[in-house]
Design a protein around this motif. Structure first.
Motif, mmCIF file in Angstrom:
data_model
loop_
_atom_site.group_PDB
_atom_site.id
_atom_site.type_symbol
_atom_site.label_atom_id
_atom_site.label_comp_id
_atom_site.label_asym_id
_atom_site.label_seq_id
_atom_site.Cartn_x
_atom_site.Cartn_y
_atom_site.Cartn_z
ATOM 1 N N CYS A 40 -1.369 5.135 6.117
ATOM 2 C CA CYS A 40 -2.071 4.096 6.880
ATOM 3 C C CYS A 40 -1.254 3.641 8.090
ATOM 4 N N HIS A 41 -1.959 3.101 9.052
ATOM 5 C CA HIS A 41 -1.336 2.533 10.246
ATOM 6 C C HIS A 41 -1.706 1.059 10.344
ATOM 7 N N GLY A 42 -0.780 0.256 10.870
ATOM 8 C CA GLY A 42 -1.083 -1.151 11.145
ATOM 9 C C GLY A 42 -0.338 -1.597 12.384
ATOM 10 N N SER A 43 -0.998 -2.352 13.253
ATOM 11 C CA SER A 43 -0.354 -2.827 14.490
ATOM 12 C C SER A 43 0.895 -3.639 14.153
ATOM 13 N N ILE A 66 0.837 -1.215 0.000
ATOM 14 C CA ILE A 66 0.000 0.000 0.000
ATOM 15 C C ILE A 66 0.867 1.258 0.000
ATOM 16 N N ARG A 67 1.835 1.299 0.923
ATOM 17 C CA ARG A 67 2.705 2.489 0.979
ATOM 18 C C ARG A 67 3.626 2.554 -0.241
ATOM 19 N N GLY A 68 4.039 1.391 -0.730
ATOM 20 C CA GLY A 68 4.903 1.346 -1.915
ATOM 21 C C GLY A 68 4.184 1.878 -3.147
HETATM 22 P P1 DAT Z 1 4.712 2.367 11.697
HETATM 23 O O1 DAT Z 1 3.607 3.333 11.401
HETATM 24 O O2 DAT Z 1 5.209 1.728 10.442
HETATM 25 O O3 DAT Z 1 4.358 1.385 12.761
HETATM 26 P P2 DAT Z 1 6.246 3.749 13.714
HETATM 27 O O4 DAT Z 1 5.359 3.130 14.716
HETATM 28 O O5 DAT Z 1 7.723 3.639 13.926
HETATM 29 O O6 DAT Z 1 5.929 3.211 12.240
HETATM 30 O O7 DAT Z 1 5.910 5.282 13.608
HETATM 31 C C1 DAT Z 1 4.588 5.740 13.640
HETATM 32 C C2 DAT Z 1 4.437 6.821 12.605
HETATM 33 O O8 DAT Z 1 5.250 7.905 12.952
HETATM 34 C C3 DAT Z 1 4.852 6.414 11.213
HETATM 35 O O9 DAT Z 1 3.853 5.738 10.513
HETATM 36 C C4 DAT Z 1 5.185 7.719 10.608
HETATM 37 C C5 DAT Z 1 5.729 8.521 11.763
HETATM 38 N N1 DAT Z 1 7.211 8.478 11.766
HETATM 39 C C6 DAT Z 1 7.983 7.462 12.132
HETATM 40 N N2 DAT Z 1 9.273 7.764 12.011
HETATM 41 C C7 DAT Z 1 9.322 9.025 11.566
HETATM 42 C C8 DAT Z 1 10.346 9.925 11.213
HETATM 43 N N3 DAT Z 1 11.617 9.576 11.328
HETATM 44 N N4 DAT Z 1 9.995 11.147 10.773
HETATM 45 C C9 DAT Z 1 8.711 11.509 10.651
HETATM 46 N N5 DAT Z 1 7.689 10.722 10.966
HETATM 47 C C10 DAT Z 1 7.981 9.497 11.407
#
Ligand code: DAT
Ligand code: MG
Length: 211
Positions: A176-179, A163-165
């Motif tokens: 989108c977010h996923g656990s 999806i993100r790709g």
């Molecule tokens: P994910 O959403 O893949 O679980 P995560 O939990 O590490 O990733 O981070 C939550 C969200 O925070 C992510 O979807 C986008 C944002 N995010 C993460 N790292 C970031 C960064 N370095 N700069 C800006 N936003 C960031």
């Protein structure tokens, strides 16, 4: 008197025919009893078998739940249907879904483990910039598979086909977010949904998805 004698005569005739047909009667009786016993035994056995098969399938299908959310950019860019479609077509079962504005407290709790990160405030602000669509999806290994379907956190590292790709460019707008684990999925589902909002239903396609 004549009635009595007629009655007696009739009784006699019945007795006679009963004794003549006793062996056949007994056979019919035995056959009926055997049939009845067969039905009585077979039904519970079949029920137990069917229940076991259903249970095996249900166990597989209901093994896991994950929390998926379309973020404000995903909603604004008209990608909500596409994201739902991918989970639906994969075969996962929708358990809950709503469309809402998330408040600051909810988002701060949701991203609590990232509160020390420099991007935290920007992240919460972005998540409050428009409505979101939180969902619960269910199925075998749905947490891990869900993450794979989403792609990497940074769309630049996400493979085409995810999806993100396919649909976004920057980490701060990754739609989108996923656990990331079964435990966090449970926490996130409890945070975003009440028990009443998790819909109990049987998906008819289950026997075609799980063996
Ligand atoms: P994910 O959403 O893949 O679980 P995560 O939990 O590490 O990733 O981070 C939550 C969200 O925070 C992510 O979807 C986008 C944002 N995010 C993460 N790292 C970031 C960064 N370095 N700069 C800006 N936003 C960031
Ligand atoms: Mg995360």
């Amino acid at each position: 008197m004549s009635g009595v004698s007629a009655g007696r005569g009739k009784t006699q005739t019945t007795k006679d025919s009963a004794s003549v047909f006793l062996p056949t009667g007994l056979k019919v009786y035995t056959a009926l009893v055997t049939l009845l016993l067969g039905i009585l035994l077979f039904c519970p056995l079949q029920e137990i078998y069917t229940e076991k098969v259903n249970l095996t399938m249900a166990n597989k299908a209901e093994r896991e739940r994950t929390f998926i959310m379309v973020k404000p950019d995903g909603v604004q860019r008209g990608l909500l249907g596409e994201i739902v479609k991918r989970f639906e077509k994969k075969g996962f079962k929708l358990v809950a879904m709503k469309f809402m504005w998330a408040d600051e407290t909810l988002l701060q709790k949701h991203y609590g483990d990232l509160s020390s990160k420099p991007f935290f405030n920007g992240l919460v602000k972005y998540m409050r910039s428009g409505p979101v669509c939180p969902m619960v999806w269910e199925g075998l290994n749905v947490v891990k598979t869900g993450r794979q379907m989403l792609g990497e956190t940074d769309p630049a590292n996400s493979l085409p086909g995810t999806i993100r790709g396919d649909y976004c460019i920057e980490i701060g707008r990754n739609i989108c977010h996923g656990s990331d684990a079964v435990d966090s999925a449970k926490k996130e589902i409890d945070l975003w949904f009440t028990g009443d909002e998790l819909v109990q239903w049987k998906a008819n396609e289950e026997p075609w998805l799980y063996e």
